[in-house]
Enzyme design. Sequence first.
Site, mmCIF file in Angstrom:
data_model
loop_
_atom_site.group_PDB
_atom_site.id
_atom_site.type_symbol
_atom_site.label_atom_id
_atom_site.label_comp_id
_atom_site.label_asym_id
_atom_site.label_seq_id
_atom_site.Cartn_x
_atom_site.Cartn_y
_atom_site.Cartn_z
ATOM 1 N N GLU A 1 -0.565 -2.385 -1.912
ATOM 2 C CA GLU A 1 -0.101 -3.369 -0.912
ATOM 3 C C GLU A 1 -1.223 -3.768 0.061
ATOM 4 O OE1 GLU A 1 2.637 -4.704 -1.382
ATOM 5 O OE2 GLU A 1 4.152 -3.293 -2.101
ATOM 6 N N LYS B 1 3.141 -3.755 -10.910
ATOM 7 C CA LYS B 1 2.069 -3.293 -10.018
ATOM 8 C C LYS B 1 1.982 -1.769 -9.946
ATOM 9 C CE LYS B 1 3.237 -3.457 -5.696
ATOM 10 N NZ LYS B 1 3.303 -2.057 -5.234
ATOM 11 N N THR B 2 3.109 -1.116 -9.729
ATOM 12 C CA THR B 2 3.101 0.342 -9.568
ATOM 13 C C THR B 2 2.647 1.023 -10.846
ATOM 14 O OG1 THR B 2 4.903 0.147 -7.973
ATOM 15 C CG2 THR B 2 4.478 2.327 -8.871
#
Length: 741
Positions: free
Chosen positions: A223, A35-36
Amino acid sequence: MTTLSHLERLNPEQRAAIETTEGPLLVLAGAGTGKTRVLTTRFAHILLSHRAKPWQVLTVTFTNKAAREMRERITKILGEPADGLWLGTFHSLCARMLRRHAEYVGLTSGFLILDTDDQLRLIKQVVEPWRIDVKRWPLNGLLGIIQRWKDRGLTPDNVTPSENTDYADGHARAIYAAYQTRLRELNACDFGDLMLHIVEILRTRPDVLTQYQRMFRYILVDEYQDTNTIQYLWLRLLAKREGESANICCVGDDDQSIYSWRGAEVENILRFEKDFPGAKIVRLERNYRSTAQILGAAAGLIAHNEERLGKTLRPGREDAQGDPVQIIGVWDSDAEAREVCERIESLHVKGHPFGEIAILVRAGFQTRPFEERLVQTGIPYRIVGGLRFYERAEIRDAIAYMRLLINPSDDLAFERIVNTPKRGMGAVALQKLRAAARAQQGALYPALESVLKAGGLRGKALEKMTAFTDCFDLQRALLEKEGHVVAVGRLLEDSGYLEMWREDKSPDAPGRLENIKELIRALADFSTLGEFLEHVALVMENEGTDENERVSIMTLHGAKGLEFDTVFLPGWEEGVFPSQRTLDEGGGKGLEEERRLAYVGITRARYRAIILHAANRRIYANWQESIPSRFLEELPDEYVKRDGDVVTRRQRQDYSGFFSPSVFSDDVSSSMSPLVARRRKSLHEDLVASTPKIEVGARVFHQKFGYGIVIGADRSSAEVAFEAAGTKRVMASYLQLSENT
C-alpha cells in the site's frame, strides 16, 4: 515442493513482479489483481531462491491484520514457520528498532508507549503555564497538530514560522517542545515518536543506518500510495545504499490513494522513478474480482484524473461479462432508501445472501434513511467501522435535548445534557441537585428551577443555569406555536450545543454537525416530537442476527480492501459526492482524490454496481435541489444503464428545472471544470425557459404531496399550501396545473 512450484498459476505480469528481484521495482496493482499474492509469493521466492535469509527481508504493511495474513501465507508457501522475520506495520517495526537504540534520543529500552488517554492527560499538564482556553482550543485538536508535524518528520526545532499555526493562541510549537521534553522525562513515547525518533537516529547516526542497510538486503512495502512523509523518509534512508542498487519493491495503486486527510501523500508513489533511478514498473491489470462492465466504467471514470501513472484494468475471469453499471435517479433520500431496500429484498428472494450486499456512502450522515428503511422492512444490517446513526454521541445528546423538551421529568436526559456544553454543573453541584430533588420528591429539572428561585446558585453557574432553563421554557412555547422542527433547531442553537461543535477543532467535528443536521431533517417526517422519539426507540431494537448475514453499511473510505457481490452507491450528487468540503479545502487535488474514491467504490463490486442520485435533499425543513454528480457524466455510456425519472444531462428533457439557479451564477466554482460549468449553465437557462409559469392562486398537483394552492411563486419555485402535506416550497417544474382550478 519443486523449486518453482510457488510460481505456478501466476499470470505473466504477476510472475514478472515476483522474479524481478534486483533493483528498485514499483508494482502498480489495480483493484482485485492479486496484490497480496504477489507480495507474499515474492517474499517466499527470495527465500526459496536463497537470495536472503528470513531476517534480511524487511516487509512493511499498514495493518496488523495484513501482517498476520502475510505471515500465514509465507509459512504455507515455505511449508514451515519462518522465524526472525522483520514483518509488520511501520510503527511496530520502528518500535522494535527504537528499543535497540533508545539511548540516542534520551530514552531507555524500556520506554512506555502512551495511549490516547495518557497523551491527553499529559498535554493537559504541559499546557498549564500558557493558560490555554481549552474550550476554544480543545486539547485533542492540539495533539492532532503535533501528530501531523511528527507525520511530516518535523521535530520542534524544525517547525518553521510558516509551518506554525495560530492554534492555542500561537503557542502550539512551544507546547510541542515542552510536550517532547516531558515525554523524555517520563521515558515515554507517543505513537508518532516511534517513527520520528528512529528517523532522527538514522539521520544522525551513520553507523546505525549502515547496520540496517547491510542487514536488509530486500525491502517490500505494501500500500505504498498510503505512505506519509515520515514513512517515506524512513524507507528511503533504509533503501538507498551507497554504491549499490536499492532492492526495494513497493506495491500500490495511485488510483486508490484516498487518505490524504490522515497524511497520505500520493506524490510518494508518483515520483518513485525519480527517487529510484532505473526503477522498473510492472502493471497488474488483470482483475479477478469484477465484471468487464464494472471495470470499464471504473476505468473510464479514473481516466479523467491527470495526476496518475496510468493503467487500465481488464477482466481476468472467464465469467466476467456481466451487467452494465446501473445509474438510478430518485426523488429524494427517502425514495433512495426505498429503492435500495426493494432491490435488496428482490435479490434476497432469488437467493442472494444479505452478507454479500453493501451500501457505501460518502459521509456518515447518509446512513440514517437506510437504517430506518432496513428496520422497517426487516432486513438485517450492520454498520461497519462506526456506530449506528442513533448510537453516535452527538445524536444521543440531541435526542436527550428533545426528550427533556417534552418531558421535564426525564432525569436521564437531564443528566446527559445539563453540562453539555459546560455550564458549571459539575459532579458536586449535580449531587446537591439530586438531594434537592429527593427532598421535593420530584425530578431534577423542577428541582433546578426551585434552586434558582431560592438563590441556591451563584456566579457563572447561576448565569448559565438560568439561561439553560430560560432556553427550554422559550422553546416549549415555540413548540406549540411553530412546531417541533423549528423548536428543536432553535433549542440546539440557543443552548450552545451546536456552537460547541462549531468551535471544536477536532477532525470529526464537521461530520458531527452534519449528523445533527440530518437528525433535524428527519424530524420533518413526523407529525409530533413524541412520535419521532418513539420511532427512534423502535429503530434501536434492530439486533440479534448473525453478523455475516447482514447487509453492510459503511463509508467509501472504510470499504477499501473489501469486496461484495452487489454494491449500492447512493448520494452521487454535487456537494455530497464529490464532497463540497473536500473541493473547498483541496481544490483540484481534492477533486482528483474524490474521483479516486468513486473508483474505489465501483471496484468493490463483483457482479452488480448500482449508483443512485436524488433530485432533492431536505436541509432542516426545506427542500434543496441537487445536481447529479459530475462523476456520472464521466462514466462511459457503453458500460452503464441509466434508469429512473431523474437522470443526468444526457436525457435533459426528462427533468427540466432540475438544477439550482444559484449554481449557475457567473461566479462559477473553481472546482468545476469550465466545460461542465458552461454546459450546466446553458442547460439551466434552457430548462427555466421551458418551465410552465405557475401563478399565485393556481391549483396544482405534485406527485409526492398531492393537490394544493399556490400561495407564492418565482421563476423556478413555488410555495404551495398542500391539502394533505401542509405548506411547502417546491420546484415549479415538478408541479402540474390541475384541470379543476
